[in-house]
Design an enzyme around this catalytic site. Structure first.
Site, PDB file in Angstrom:
ATOM      1  N   ILE A  66       0.894  -1.152   0.000  1.00  0.00           N
ATOM      2  CA  ILE A  66       0.000   0.000   0.000  1.00  0.00           C
ATOM      3  C   ILE A  66       0.934   1.203   0.000  1.00  0.00           C
ATOM      4  O   ILE A  66       1.858   1.283   0.806  1.00  0.00           O
ATOM      5  CB  ILE A  66      -0.946   0.011   1.229  1.00  0.00           C
ATOM      6  CG1 ILE A  66      -1.893   1.220   1.182  1.00  0.00           C
ATOM      7  CG2 ILE A  66      -0.202  -0.040   2.546  1.00  0.00           C
ATOM      8  CD1 ILE A  66      -2.979   1.185   2.272  1.00  0.00           C
ATOM      9  N   SER A  67       0.745   2.113  -0.950  1.00  0.00           N
ATOM     10  CA  SER A  67       1.693   3.218  -1.118  1.00  0.00           C
ATOM     11  C   SER A  67       1.697   4.137   0.092  1.00  0.00           C
ATOM     12  O   SER A  67       0.714   4.253   0.828  1.00  0.00           O
ATOM     13  CB  SER A  67       1.345   4.033  -2.368  1.00  0.00           C
ATOM     14  OG  SER A  67       1.597   3.289  -3.531  1.00  0.00           O
ATOM     15  N   GLN A  68       2.825   4.815   0.254  1.00  0.00           N
ATOM     16  CA  GLN A  68       2.963   5.857   1.271  1.00  0.00           C
ATOM     17  C   GLN A  68       1.872   6.914   1.016  1.00  0.00           C
ATOM     18  O   GLN A  68       1.632   7.299  -0.122  1.00  0.00           O
ATOM     19  CB  GLN A  68       4.355   6.462   1.092  1.00  0.00           C
ATOM     20  CG  GLN A  68       4.720   7.558   2.044  1.00  0.00           C
ATOM     21  CD  GLN A  68       6.081   8.151   1.693  1.00  0.00           C
ATOM     22  OE1 GLN A  68       6.762   7.679   0.781  1.00  0.00           O
ATOM     23  NE2 GLN A  68       6.479   9.182   2.405  1.00  0.00           N
TER      24      GLN A  68
END
EC number: 2.1.1.77
Length: 218
Positions: A66-68
Site C-alpha cells: 500500500i503506497s505511502q
C-alpha cells in the site's frame, strides 16, 4: 484480519497525517479531504493498526505494497481530479488509491494483475462505499480499450517505459501520471495527450515504487 472500526483515535491520527501532508507540500484540498475521510487502517491487516497512519508504505501480500500516503496524495494532486472524471488506474493493490479517487467523485476503472489480490479485493468490505470503482483482472500494459477513452490515467508502479497502448486510451487533453524507472531513480512524470496522438511531458520528483510488470500473474 482487517479492523473495520473507526474510532476518534484513528480520526485524530488521520488529521495529523493530513497536516503532515500539508507541510510536505500537498495543497489540493480535495485530496486532503479524501485522505482525512478514508480509514487507511481498513486497507491493512489489523497487525498494522497502530502504525497505519504513519507516512510510509506497508506490505499487502504478493510482493505488493500500500503506497505511502504522501505518494498517493502527490500522484492524485498531479491528476487534477474533477467530479465524474473517468480514471484508469493501473495496479489496484490495496484499493486505497482507488478509494481516494472515488471519494473525490471520479469514476475509477482499476486493473490488478495479481490474481490473489484481485480475488481478495472482490470481498473488500469498504468497497460498498464506492460503487464508482470497477475492478478488473488483467495486464496493465494493455489497459481497458473497450472502456476508453479516459480523462485521466494513473500508474501505481514503476513503469519501464511509457506504455503506448495507455497513451492511446487517453482522450485528447487527458493526463497520465506515471512513475518511470530511469535506472538509479524512478521519476514521476505527467503526460498530457495532444490532438495528434502525441503528448507533452512534465517531470516531477523521484519516488520509490514496486516495478510494473507485463502480463497477468495467476
Amino acid at each position: 484480519m482487517k479492523n473495520h472500526v473507526d474510532t476518534y483515535q484513528y480520526k485524530g491520527l488521520r488529521r495529523q497525517l493530513v497536516e503532515l501532508l500539508r507541510k510536505k507540500g500537498i495543497t489540493d484540498e480535495g485530496v486532503l479531504a479524501a485522505i482525512n475521510n478514508i480509514p487507511r487502517h481498513f486497507f491493512l491487516d489489523s497487525a498494522f493498526d497502530k502504525i497505519a497512519y504513519e507516512d510510509r508504505a506497508f506490505p499487502i501480500g504478493e510482493g505488493q505494497t500500500i503506497s505511502q500516503p504522501y505518494t498517493v496524495a502527490y500522484q492524485t494532486q498531479l491528476l487534477e481530479i474533477k467530479p465524474n472524471d473517468k480514471v484508469l488506474e493501473i495496479g489496484t493493490g490495496s484499493v486505497y488509491q482507488a478509494s481516494v479517487l472515488a471519494e473525490m467523485g471520479a469514476k475509477v476503472f482499476t486493473i490488478e494483475r495479481q490474481k490473489k489480490l484481485y480475488e481478495k479485493n472482490k470481498d473488500f468490505i469498504f468497497k460498498g462505499n464506492y460503487p464508482n470503482i470497477k475492478f478488473f483482472y488483467g495486464d496493465g500494459f494493455q489497459g481497458l480499450p473497450t472502456y476508453a477513452p479516459f480523462d485521466k490515467i494513473i500508474i501505481t508502479a514503476a513503469a519501464p517505459f511509457i506504455p503506448p497502448k495507455l497513451v492511446a486510451q487517453l482522450k485528447t487533453g487527458g493526463m497520465m501520471v506515471v512513475p518511470v524507472d530511469l535506472g538509479p531513480v524512478t521519476q514521476m512524470l505527467r503526460l498530457t495527450k495532444l490532438a495528434d496522438g502525441g503528448y507533452t511531458e512534465e517531470q516531477f520528483d523521484n519516488f520509490s515504487f514496486v516495478p510494473m510488470l507485463e502480463g497477468r500473474s495467476g
